[in-house]
Design a protein around this motif. Structure first.
Motif, PDB file in Angstrom:
ATOM      1  N   THR A  10      82.006  80.390  35.590  1.00 23.67           N
ATOM      2  CA  THR A  10      81.853  80.953  36.935  1.00 23.67           C
ATOM      3  C   THR A  10      82.191  79.973  38.042  1.00 23.67           C
ATOM      4  N   ALA A  11      82.348  78.685  37.712  1.00 23.46           N
ATOM      5  CA  ALA A  11      82.612  77.696  38.756  1.00 23.46           C
ATOM      6  C   ALA A  11      83.199  76.434  38.134  1.00 23.46           C
ATOM      7  N   GLY A  12      83.719  75.562  38.990  1.00 24.86           N
ATOM      8  CA  GLY A  12      84.117  74.227  38.578  1.00 24.86           C
ATOM      9  C   GLY A  12      85.132  74.172  37.463  1.00 24.86           C
ATOM     10  N   ILE A  13      84.842  73.332  36.479  1.00 25.86           N
ATOM     11  CA  ILE A  13      85.759  73.108  35.367  1.00 25.86           C
ATOM     12  C   ILE A  13      86.006  74.398  34.594  1.00 25.86           C
ATOM     13  N   GLY A  32      78.877  83.401  31.463  1.00 24.77           N
ATOM     14  CA  GLY A  32      78.067  82.780  32.502  1.00 24.77           C
ATOM     15  C   GLY A  32      76.878  83.669  32.807  1.00 24.77           C
ATOM     16  N   ARG A  33      75.931  83.146  33.593  1.00 25.54           N
ATOM     17  CA  ARG A  33      74.747  83.927  33.938  1.00 25.54           C
ATOM     18  C   ARG A  33      75.015  84.903  35.082  1.00 25.54           C
ATOM     19  N   ARG A  34      76.002  84.601  35.932  1.00 25.10           N
ATOM     20  CA  ARG A  34      76.239  85.402  37.134  1.00 25.10           C
ATOM     21  C   ARG A  34      77.408  86.354  36.911  1.00 25.10           C
ATOM     22  N   ASN A  35      77.090  87.605  36.622  1.00 25.74           N
ATOM     23  CA  ASN A  35      78.135  88.571  36.309  1.00 25.74           C
ATOM     24  C   ASN A  35      79.087  88.792  37.480  1.00 25.74           C
ATOM     25  N   ASP A  36      78.557  88.757  38.709  1.00 27.20           N
ATOM     26  CA  ASP A  36      79.432  88.950  39.864  1.00 27.20           C
ATOM     27  C   ASP A  36      80.471  87.850  39.961  1.00 27.20           C
ATOM     28  N   ARG A  37      80.076  86.623  39.619  1.00 31.53           N
ATOM     29  CA  ARG A  37      81.031  85.509  39.650  1.00 31.53           C
ATOM     30  C   ARG A  37      82.054  85.635  38.522  1.00 31.53           C
ATOM     31  N   LEU A  38      81.622  86.118  37.364  1.00 31.47           N
ATOM     32  CA  LEU A  38      82.570  86.347  36.270  1.00 31.47           C
ATOM     33  C   LEU A  38      83.619  87.372  36.681  1.00 31.47           C
ATOM     34  N   PHE A  56      75.331  86.272  30.122  1.00 30.76           N
ATOM     35  CA  PHE A  56      74.086  85.984  29.418  1.00 30.76           C
ATOM     36  C   PHE A  56      73.660  84.561  29.741  1.00 30.76           C
ATOM     37  N   ASP A  57      72.420  84.234  29.416  1.00 33.66           N
ATOM     38  CA  ASP A  57      71.882  82.896  29.626  1.00 33.66           C
ATOM     39  C   ASP A  57      72.033  82.109  28.340  1.00 33.66           C
ATOM     40  N   ILE A  58      72.852  81.067  28.370  1.00 34.10           N
ATOM     41  CA  ILE A  58      73.141  80.320  27.147  1.00 34.10           C
ATOM     42  C   ILE A  58      71.917  79.585  26.613  1.00 34.10           C
ATOM     43  N   ARG A  59      70.862  79.486  27.424  1.00 31.20           N
ATOM     44  CA  ARG A  59      69.626  78.844  26.957  1.00 31.20           C
ATOM     45  C   ARG A  59      68.828  79.741  26.018  1.00 31.20           C
ATOM     46  N   GLN A  73      85.677  94.580  18.336  1.00 30.49           N
ATOM     47  CA  GLN A  73      86.469  94.116  17.206  1.00 30.49           C
ATOM     48  C   GLN A  73      87.702  93.343  17.640  1.00 30.49           C
ATOM     49  N   GLN A  74      88.360  93.803  18.709  1.00 32.37           N
ATOM     50  CA  GLN A  74      89.602  93.150  19.144  1.00 32.37           C
ATOM     51  C   GLN A  74      89.372  91.769  19.754  1.00 32.37           C
ATOM     52  N   TRP A  75      88.088  91.410  19.980  1.00 34.00           N
ATOM     53  CA  TRP A  75      87.770  90.089  20.538  1.00 34.00           C
ATOM     54  C   TRP A  75      87.035  89.204  19.534  1.00 34.00           C
ATOM     55  N   GLN A  76      86.970  89.624  18.272  1.00 34.23           N
ATOM     56  CA  GLN A  76      86.199  88.885  17.283  1.00 34.23           C
ATOM     57  C   GLN A  76      86.854  87.563  16.874  1.00 34.23           C
ATOM     58  N   ASN A  77      88.168  87.509  16.842  1.00 36.62           N
ATOM     59  CA  ASN A  77      88.859  86.280  16.425  1.00 36.62           C
ATOM     60  C   ASN A  77      88.999  85.338  17.613  1.00 36.62           C
ATOM     61  N   ILE A  78      88.331  84.210  17.550  1.00 36.70           N
ATOM     62  CA  ILE A  78      88.336  83.229  18.635  1.00 36.70           C
ATOM     63  C   ILE A  78      89.070  81.976  18.166  1.00 36.70           C
ATOM     64  N   ASP A  79      90.138  81.645  18.859  1.00 39.59           N
ATOM     65  CA  ASP A  79      90.956  80.478  18.490  1.00 39.59           C
ATOM     66  C   ASP A  79      90.396  79.190  19.077  1.00 39.59           C
ATOM     67  N   VAL A  80      89.887  79.284  20.302  1.00 40.28           N
ATOM     68  CA  VAL A  80      89.429  78.092  21.024  1.00 40.28           C
ATOM     69  C   VAL A  80      88.061  78.380  21.630  1.00 40.28           C
ATOM     70  N   LEU A  81      87.111  77.475  21.417  1.00 43.78           N
ATOM     71  CA  LEU A  81      85.812  77.521  22.091  1.00 43.78           C
ATOM     72  C   LEU A  81      85.723  76.325  23.018  1.00 43.78           C
ATOM     73  N   VAL A  82      85.548  76.581  24.317  1.00 46.94           N
ATOM     74  CA  VAL A  82      85.355  75.497  25.283  1.00 46.94           C
ATOM     75  C   VAL A  82      83.885  75.503  25.696  1.00 46.94           C
ATOM     76  N   ASN A  83      83.134  74.542  25.179  1.00 40.84           N
ATOM     77  CA  ASN A  83      81.721  74.408  25.513  1.00 40.84           C
ATOM     78  C   ASN A  83      81.601  73.651  26.831  1.00 40.84           C
ATOM     79  N   ASN A  84      81.670  74.400  27.916  1.00 35.65           N
ATOM     80  CA  ASN A  84      81.664  73.806  29.249  1.00 35.65           C
ATOM     81  C   ASN A  84      80.324  73.959  29.959  1.00 35.65           C
ATOM     82  N   ALA A  85      79.538  74.964  29.625  1.00 37.72           N
ATOM     83  CA  ALA A  85      78.273  75.211  30.328  1.00 37.72           C
ATOM     84  C   ALA A  85      77.375  73.981  30.260  1.00 37.72           C
TER      85      ALA A  85
END
Length: 249
Positions: A10-13, A32-38, A56-59, A73-85
């Protein structure tokens, strides 16, 4: 077309990475937690790109599991995970630290990263491919005054990145840690609880990194050939040599 999941988009990086990756042909799952920002980020990226928003809240382990396991189903295969939160809260000596701040940092920076990585890593193992990018911090290798718990949380990210690289090796899954130095995003504003004047002080007299600078490093890492893995990348402004040494004009 490859799919990238970016937490804290939702912001920054995270926001900069989402826009840059979309413009380079990636389908995106942004969280992110803020749906409006997403939705703002999705709108900025534009209708010509595929973007799926997850608020959702990642905590919360339950919210993470429900969101990721409930992907269409069409979003189940994830090639890259960026753990930025991630975040810093407060800047106090250890004896004056606010316990609520400590828990917020540890729950977000460490436990949240673990919750989502556990699920996505298993998906990647089943697929037989994937790349995990952890956004750490220069504070993950160099502690600084009054940074105690934040530094500890990012030291954990550093150790987890090294451990993940070993654990994922036999599965052919890449792991990269990127550790920014002084980057002007919402980071300081969050740390100083919305005090804009205090938030500006770390960047006085220097040209800090931007979210875009780190987004470009993420893109570089995930676009290397299959036989190349960027394990560890530390990036600072030219005016910063370490957590301790900053030359201000």
């Amino acid at each position: 077309m490859k799919t990238a999941l970016i937490t804290g988009a939702t912001a920054g990086i995270g926001r900069a990475a989402a826009i840059l990756l979309a413009n380079n042909g990636y389908r995106l799952i942004i969280t992110g937690r803020r749906n409006d920002r997403l939705e703002e980020v999705k709108s900025e990226i534009g209708a010509s790109h595929e973007v799926h928003c997850l608020s959702f809240d990642i905590r919360s382990r339950e919210e993470v599991e429900a969101a990721i396991n409930g992907l269409p189903q069409q979003w189940q295969n994830i090639d890259v995970l960026v753990n930025n939160a991630g975040l810093a809260a407060g800047l106090n000596p250890i004896q004056e630290g606010a316990i609520d701040d400590w828990e917020q940092m540890l729950d977000t920076n460490v436990k949240g990263l673990l919750y989502i990585t556990r699920i996505v890593a298993n998906k990647m193992i089943e697929q037989g491919y994937g790349h995990i990018v952890n956004i750490g911090s220069i504070a993950g290798v160099q502690a600084y005054e009054n940074g105690n718990v934040y530094c500890a949380s990012k030291h954990a990210v550093h150790a987890l990145s090294q451990g993940m690289r070993i654990d994922m090796l036999k599965h052919g899954i890449k792991v990269t840690e990127i550790r920014p130095g002084l980057a002007e995003t919402e980071f300081s504003l969050v740390r100083f609880k919305g005090d804009a004047d205090s938030a500006k002080k770390p960047y006085i007299g220097i040209v800090p990194l931007s979210g875009q600078d780190i987004a470009e490093a993420i893109l570089f890492a995930i676009t290397r050939p299959p036989h190349v893995n960027v394990n560890d990348l530390e990036i600072t402004p030219t005016a910063q040599a370490s957590s301790y040494y900053v030359f201000r004009k």
